[in-house]
Design an enzyme around this catalytic site. Structure first.
Site, mmCIF file in Angstrom:
data_model
loop_
_atom_site.group_PDB
_atom_site.id
_atom_site.type_symbol
_atom_site.label_atom_id
_atom_site.label_comp_id
_atom_site.label_asym_id
_atom_site.label_seq_id
_atom_site.Cartn_x
_atom_site.Cartn_y
_atom_site.Cartn_z
ATOM 1 N N GLY A 10 -5.223 21.108 11.256
ATOM 2 C CA GLY A 10 -5.218 22.497 11.543
ATOM 3 C C GLY A 10 -5.069 23.590 10.266
ATOM 4 N N ARG A 71 -11.204 17.685 11.614
ATOM 5 C CA ARG A 71 -10.664 16.494 11.673
ATOM 6 C C ARG A 71 -11.826 15.424 11.973
ATOM 7 N NH1 ARG A 71 -7.537 20.255 14.783
ATOM 8 N NH2 ARG A 71 -5.462 20.089 14.325
ATOM 9 N N SER A 72 -11.709 14.210 11.402
ATOM 10 C CA SER A 72 -12.590 13.261 11.162
ATOM 11 C C SER A 72 -12.357 11.888 11.816
ATOM 12 C CB SER A 72 -12.746 12.859 9.723
ATOM 13 O OG SER A 72 -13.813 12.020 9.486
ATOM 14 N N GLY A 101 -1.021 18.093 7.762
ATOM 15 C CA GLY A 101 0.243 18.179 8.493
ATOM 16 C C GLY A 101 0.445 16.505 8.767
ATOM 17 N N ASP A 102 1.106 16.164 9.789
ATOM 18 C CA ASP A 102 1.359 14.643 9.974
ATOM 19 C C ASP A 102 0.116 13.699 9.989
ATOM 20 O OD1 ASP A 102 3.340 12.698 10.830
ATOM 21 O OD2 ASP A 102 1.924 12.508 12.559
ATOM 22 N N SER A 104 -2.741 14.176 8.887
ATOM 23 C CA SER A 104 -3.625 14.233 7.378
ATOM 24 C C SER A 104 -2.746 13.403 6.617
ATOM 25 C CB SER A 104 -3.572 15.701 6.849
ATOM 26 O OG SER A 104 -4.298 16.380 7.720
ATOM 27 N N THR A 125 1.558 23.222 7.994
ATOM 28 C CA THR A 125 1.143 23.477 9.521
ATOM 29 C C THR A 125 2.358 24.269 10.102
ATOM 30 O OG1 THR A 125 1.659 22.175 11.411
ATOM 31 C CG2 THR A 125 2.818 21.321 9.534
ATOM 32 N N ILE A 126 1.744 25.175 11.006
ATOM 33 C CA ILE A 126 2.638 26.190 11.597
ATOM 34 C C ILE A 126 3.736 25.534 12.566
ATOM 35 C CG2 ILE A 126 0.959 27.844 11.458
ATOM 36 C CD1 ILE A 126 0.794 27.747 14.536
ATOM 37 N N ASP A 127 3.445 24.090 12.950
ATOM 38 C CA ASP A 127 4.557 23.611 13.818
ATOM 39 C C ASP A 127 5.622 23.258 13.045
ATOM 40 O OD1 ASP A 127 1.943 23.688 15.631
ATOM 41 O OD2 ASP A 127 1.584 21.387 15.140
ATOM 42 N N ASP A 129 6.744 20.514 11.710
ATOM 43 C CA ASP A 129 7.248 19.442 12.178
ATOM 44 C C ASP A 129 7.033 18.059 11.348
ATOM 45 O OD1 ASP A 129 4.555 19.037 12.157
ATOM 46 O OD2 ASP A 129 4.090 18.424 14.245
ATOM 47 N N ARG A 171 2.909 21.640 19.284
ATOM 48 C CA ARG A 171 2.692 20.335 19.677
ATOM 49 C C ARG A 171 3.940 19.818 20.288
ATOM 50 N NH1 ARG A 171 -0.249 16.782 15.473
ATOM 51 N NH2 ARG A 171 1.578 17.289 14.351
ATOM 52 N N GLY A 185 15.345 37.279 21.020
ATOM 53 C CA GLY A 185 16.344 37.762 22.136
ATOM 54 C C GLY A 185 16.010 37.268 23.793
ATOM 55 N N ALA A 186 15.259 36.158 23.633
ATOM 56 C CA ALA A 186 14.502 35.954 24.972
ATOM 57 C C ALA A 186 15.868 35.093 25.861
ATOM 58 C CB ALA A 186 13.533 34.446 24.764
ATOM 59 N N ILE A 250 -4.154 32.594 18.073
ATOM 60 C CA ILE A 250 -4.134 33.579 17.103
ATOM 61 C C ILE A 250 -2.566 33.340 16.370
ATOM 62 C CG2 ILE A 250 -4.582 35.419 18.906
ATOM 63 C CD1 ILE A 250 -1.924 35.983 19.502
#
Length: 319
Positions: A10, A71-72, A101-102, A104, A125-127, A129, A171, A185-186, A250
């Site tokens: 990603g 991705r392959s 990321g993980d 890869s 990675t935006i995750d 993680d 994920r 503040g959720a 997004i």
């Protein structure tokens, strides 16, 4: 030395900053930079090109990655991993930088056990993680994208006395949801790492509703699979007209923040410096306690990232 850079898996904001710095810094050090297009698929198919400053001019403000990614499924087969390695040798490439990321890093770990691969990974990675690093490239931009969306949703939630359930990426990691919920503040946050205690939340919210609360915001990590269930719970148990918003991809796009641009620069410099100092590397650049370091790829892929306990504790302070 001839060094190459590729993206895998990603995309994340800040990749272009790392790519640009990779090329510029290689040239400054008197090395030859190469770009591998289309990730692992491009590595297999020899979509490898020697780079110049012209290839990376004017890309800092762009999201995604100019060298693209993929991705392959073919990479799971030995013959294609061998073909990928032979393409590196054919192009005279001595070292490889992988933005990923993980998944890869697991691919590179496997390849490095089969061939004398000299590579360094940049956690991208935006995750957020990846084990062993507090920060992955792209996270700050993603958090700001989520923050902007939540702020706008709050506006309409408070106007119409509604509940909104917002699903964010990550994920199986709840980092994006936790940090976004805390900073926005959720009233509710659901993440894979912790079972959500709805009876306790209901008691708290009923008290607040009796004392004037007219809207609720819930942030849900996609890995929980509970987005629909929490929306239904809000309607049936608390009587709120509820809307669900799935932010989706997004979160991966957009203009990278200044922080992600600077982190992209630093990650690339540390990766190149290490490759130039070693004949055989299979490490990942990590960032902890404000400093960059290196970690063996085996350690990265054999351990699971854990959320900061301090952040988990802060979830109890939502109001």
């Amino acid at each position: 030395m001839a060094l190459a850079i590729m993206g895998s898996g990603g995309d994340a904001p800040g990749m272009n900053a790392a790519i640009k710095k990779f090329v510029d810094y290689c040239v400054d050090r008197g090395e030859e930079p190469y770009l591998i297009y289309d990730g692992l698929e491009g590595l297999i198919d020899d979509r490898i090109k020697k780079a110049t400053h012209h290839d990376v001019a004017g890309i800092l403000h762009r999201g995604g990655a100019v060298i693209r990614s993929s991705r392959s499924k073919r990479f799971f087969e030995y013959e294609y991993r061998k073909q990928a390695y032979e393409n590196l040798k054919k192009n005279g490439i001595d070292g490889l930088v992988v933005l990923g990321g993980d998944g890869s890093f697991r691919a590179m770990d496997r390849m490095s056990h089969e061939f004398p691969l000299n590579f360094v990974g940049i956690p991208t990675t935006i995750d957020n993680d990846i084990y062993g690093t507090e920060y992955c490239l792209g996270v700050d931009t993603a958090l700001n994208t989520i923050r902007d969306a939540l702020d706008k949703i709050y506006d309409t939630a408070s106007t119409f006395n509604r509940a909104f359930v917002v699903e964010v990426m990550g994920r199986e990691c709840g980092y994006l949801a936790a940090i976004s919920a805390i900073s926005s503040g959720a009233e509710i946050c659901a993440i894979p790492e912790v079972d959500i205690n709805l009876p306790v939340i209901e008691k708290k919210l009923r008290y607040e509703i009796a004392h004037g609360r007219r809207y609720v915001l819930a942030v849900v990590a996609e890995g929980t699979g509970k987005t629909g269930a929490i929306a239904e719970w809000l309607e049936e148990n608390l009587g709120f007209e509820t809307r669900v918003t799935v932010l989706g991809h997004i979160q991966r796009g957009g203009v990278p923040t200044t922080y992600d641009r600077m982190m992209g620069f630093e990650f690339a410099v540390h990766a190149i410096d290490h490759l130039l100092e070693s004949e055989r590397s299979n490490k990942v650049v990590v960032w902890n306690d404000g400093e960059f370091g290196l970690m063996e790829i085996d350690d990265v892929v054999s351990n699971k990232y854990q959320l900061n306990p301090h952040h988990l504790a802060m979830l109890n302070l939502l109001d």
